[in-house]
Design an enzyme around this catalytic site. Structure first.
Site, PDB file in Angstrom:
ATOM      1  CG  PHE A 251      -2.143  -0.756   0.984  1.00  0.00           C
ATOM      2  CD1 PHE A 251      -2.553  -2.002   0.574  1.00  0.00           C
ATOM      3  CD2 PHE A 251      -3.805  -0.497   0.519  1.00  0.00           C
ATOM      4  CE1 PHE A 251      -3.543  -2.697   0.042  1.00  0.00           C
ATOM      5  CE2 PHE A 251      -4.135  -1.152  -0.024  1.00  0.00           C
ATOM      6  CZ  PHE A 251      -4.015  -1.954  -0.301  1.00  0.00           C
ATOM      7  CB  CYS A 262     -14.233  -0.292   1.344  1.00  0.00           C
ATOM      8  SG  CYS A 262     -14.745  -1.871   0.969  1.00  0.00           S
TER       9      CYS A 262
HETATM   10  C1  UGA Z   1     -10.156  -2.501   0.668  1.00  0.00           C
HETATM   11  C2  UGA Z   1      -9.250  -2.898   1.551  1.00  0.00           C
HETATM   12  O1  UGA Z   1      -8.789  -3.425   1.245  1.00  0.00           O
HETATM   13  C3  UGA Z   1      -9.891  -4.237   2.306  1.00  0.00           C
HETATM   14  O2  UGA Z   1      -9.403  -4.971   2.593  1.00  0.00           O
HETATM   15  C4  UGA Z   1     -11.264  -3.835   2.994  1.00  0.00           C
HETATM   16  O3  UGA Z   1     -12.224  -5.336   3.102  1.00  0.00           O
HETATM   17  C5  UGA Z   1     -12.484  -3.673   1.730  1.00  0.00           C
HETATM   18  O4  UGA Z   1     -11.335  -2.445   0.559  1.00  0.00           O
HETATM   19  C6  UGA Z   1     -13.223  -3.476   2.299  1.00  0.00           C
HETATM   20  O5  UGA Z   1     -13.812  -2.918   3.008  1.00  0.00           O
HETATM   21  O6  UGA Z   1     -14.597  -4.377   2.048  1.00  0.00           O
HETATM   22  P1  UGA Z   1     -10.698  -2.709  -1.483  1.00  0.00           P
HETATM   23  O7  UGA Z   1     -11.805  -1.598  -2.311  1.00  0.00           O
HETATM   24  O8  UGA Z   1     -10.992  -4.268  -2.300  1.00  0.00           O
HETATM   25  O9  UGA Z   1     -10.205  -3.771  -0.607  1.00  0.00           O
HETATM   26  O10 UGA Z   1      -9.612  -2.431  -2.404  1.00  0.00           O
HETATM   27  P2  UGA Z   1      -7.903  -2.358  -2.086  1.00  0.00           P
HETATM   28  O11 UGA Z   1      -7.044  -3.476  -3.221  1.00  0.00           O
HETATM   29  O12 UGA Z   1      -7.872  -1.942  -1.231  1.00  0.00           O
HETATM   30  O13 UGA Z   1      -7.779  -0.643  -2.756  1.00  0.00           O
HETATM   31  C7  UGA Z   1      -8.134   0.201  -2.405  1.00  0.00           C
HETATM   32  C8  UGA Z   1      -7.947   1.599  -3.302  1.00  0.00           C
HETATM   33  O14 UGA Z   1      -6.395   2.050  -3.588  1.00  0.00           O
HETATM   34  C9  UGA Z   1      -7.974   1.656  -4.990  1.00  0.00           C
HETATM   35  O15 UGA Z   1      -8.149   2.653  -5.664  1.00  0.00           O
HETATM   36  C10 UGA Z   1      -6.171   1.516  -5.186  1.00  0.00           C
HETATM   37  O16 UGA Z   1      -5.870   1.652  -6.949  1.00  0.00           O
HETATM   38  C11 UGA Z   1      -5.832   2.276  -4.465  1.00  0.00           C
HETATM   39  N1  UGA Z   1      -4.735   2.221  -3.324  1.00  0.00           N
HETATM   40  C12 UGA Z   1      -4.076   0.655  -2.940  1.00  0.00           C
HETATM   41  C13 UGA Z   1      -3.148   2.346  -4.197  1.00  0.00           C
HETATM   42  O17 UGA Z   1      -3.451   3.460  -4.711  1.00  0.00           O
HETATM   43  N2  UGA Z   1      -2.052   2.479  -3.730  1.00  0.00           N
HETATM   44  C14 UGA Z   1      -2.068   1.718  -3.660  1.00  0.00           C
HETATM   45  O18 UGA Z   1      -1.001   0.903  -2.734  1.00  0.00           O
HETATM   46  C15 UGA Z   1      -2.969   0.727  -2.824  1.00  0.00           C
END
Ligand code: UGA
Length: 434
Positions: A251, A262
């Site tokens: 992250f 989320c």
């Molecule tokens: C997130 C959490 O990671 C899960 O653990 C949680 O269960 C879920 O929300 C929820 O509450 O239901 P999700 O929304 O599927 O999961 O997506 P992520 O992979 O966490 O990414 C979220 C956002 O952050 C995306 O827009 C992604 O592009 C961004 N992101 C993520 C970044 O910009 N940089 C990173 O290093 C990681």
């Protein structure tokens, strides 16, 4: 164990199929007749890798079924998982209407002891609210309320369900906690840590986890801004930071800001909950502000790549979904970015491997293309907005020929700046020198 999962949205469906695969007998309930009929035909309403297979396997093995009959499902279940929507209200707080309706139905249909589990992300105090509804109904049966938050990532939900980092159980009595452990029995052999605590702590663990992850992303996004000013490379900074085991490498990928169903909702709810209890959660408020800001900065970045104006220019957007491996457009950073570019006078062509259908009701005047190359055809700027794998291995020669100007803005830092330069592109990314 006989389980009813109420709500067959993303969380409900993955939970239902996963719990069935653990050996429980699961019935998934929804009021949406069409959805239940489709699920019975084996059609999965969302794009989630592996979910279709998991559902059909467990249906065939007779551990998973679907119904609209809430009453019978409640009566037949020992444990009832509430996985209905908790959409944000205008003020950012979660709308608990559906959770309350389900709690009232459970109270009405109680025919023996029940475990009532909240799986949806619910504000702190919801467990107590359900207990109050049960108590006020005067039911003679014991209802034990449990909080069991999910930590599923879209696109990786099956893996996250089957091999979680931890299972959090917030229960008010030891019997309820023991029954929950029984439901998740296969995870014991994987030595998955179980965190057993009270209901409020469990509810807060969910918000604190998402709030922290959103903060981590926002932190690296701000570091990326500083990198651009001082001539540093955000990728190297993230690697250098992440190797500290107290920080960790995950992250720390800079980009156009977090989106999805989320993080935006939960950070805003976290700030709202704190305020309600008389505390201003300053970091959370700042995260929300910075995340909005980042998207506008991305619009400015693209305009600058276009020489200071995009008026009358055509921009090709690769990727619309908020992240790869999903068709989810909820709070996708591409929404304010595309709208900002259109407002600045640009025409937009776009391609996404899964999210085009869901985009159609969001954008006006976007030309949807069948692949990246068609999107690039005649465009003045190509923007990589979502890091789908297929955008990591583009035929760059073909892209350059298709573009009117060889300008690429990579909001996900998919490509190497040196390589892009040597391929003849005017290339901009996030937090790295051009
Ligand atoms: C997130 C959490 O990671 C899960 O653990 C949680 O269960 C879920 O929300 C929820 O509450 O239901 P999700 O929304 O599927 O999961 O997506 P992520 O992979 O966490 O990414 C979220 C956002 O952050 C995306 O827009 C992604 O592009 C961004 N992101 C993520 C970044 O910009 N940089 C990173 O290093 C990681």
């Amino acid at each position: 164990m006989d389980i009813a999962v109420i709500g067959t949205g993303y969380v409900g469906l993955v939970t239902g199929a996963g719990l069935a695969d653990f050996g429980n007998d699961v019935i998934c309930v929804d009021i949406d007749v069409k959805k239940i009929e489709a699920l019975r035909r084996g059609e999965i309403p969302i794009y989630e890798p592996g979910l279709g297979k998991l559902v059909s396997k467990n249906v065939e093995e007779k551990r998973l079924s679907f119904t609209t009959d809430l009453q019978t499902a409640i009566r037949g279940a020992r444990a009832i998982f509430i996985a209905v929507g908790t959409p944000p209200k205008a003020d950012g707080s979660a709308d608990l209407r559906y959770v309350e309706e389900v709690a009232r139905s459970i109270a009405k249909e109680m025919n023996g002891p029940k475990l009532i589990v909240t799986k949806s992300t619910v504000p702190i105090g919801t467990g107590r609210l359900i207990e109050k509804i049960l108590k006020e109904s005067g039911t003679p049966h014991k209802g034990s309320v449990v909080s069991n938050p999910e930590f599923l990532r879209e696109g990786l939900a099956i893996e996250d369900f089957m091999k979680p980092d931890r299972v959090v159980i917030g229960a008010s009595d030891p019997e309820a906690a023991a029954l929950m452990k029984e439901i998740y029995a296969p995870l014991h052999s994987l030595e998955t840590p179980f965190v057993v605590t009270n209901v409020e702590s469990s509810e807060l663990i969910k918000y604190a986890s998402n709030g922290f992850l959103a903060t981590k992303i926002t932190f690296i996004n701000e570091i990326a801004q500083v990198c651009e000013k001082v001539g540093a490379n955000v990728h190297d900074v993230a690697v250098g930071m992440g190797l500290d085991s107290r920080i960790g490498p995950k992250f720390l990928q800079a980009g156009p800001g977090f989106g999805g169903s989320c993080f935006p909702k939960d950070t805003s709810a976290m700030a709202d909950i704190s305020k309600k209890y008389g505390y201003e959660f300053q970091i959370m408020e700042a995260v929300l502000r910075v995340n909005d800001d980042i998207k506008q900065r991305m619009v400015t970045k693209i305009i600058e790549a276009g020489g200071g104006s995009v008026k009358g220019k055509t921009i090709a957007i690769l990727g619309l979904a908020f992240k790869p491996e999903t068709d989810d457009m909820r709070d996708s950073p591409t929404i304010p970015i595309i709208k900002g570019l259109q407002k600045a006078g640009a025409s937009v062509r776009a391609f996404d491997p899964q999210a085009v259908e869901n985009s159609k009701s969001i954008f006006e005047n976007v030309t949807y293309c069948v692949d990246a190359y068609q999107a690039a055809e005649g465009a003045d700027i190509l923007v990589i907005a979502t890091e789908w794998n297929e955008f990591r291995a583009l035929n760059l020669g073909r892209i350059r020929k298709a573009l009117r100007q060889p300008v690429v803005v990579d909001l996900r830092n998919v490509y190497d700046p040196q390589r892009m330069k040597s391929e003849g592109f005017n290339y901009t990314s996030v937090g790295r020198a051009s």
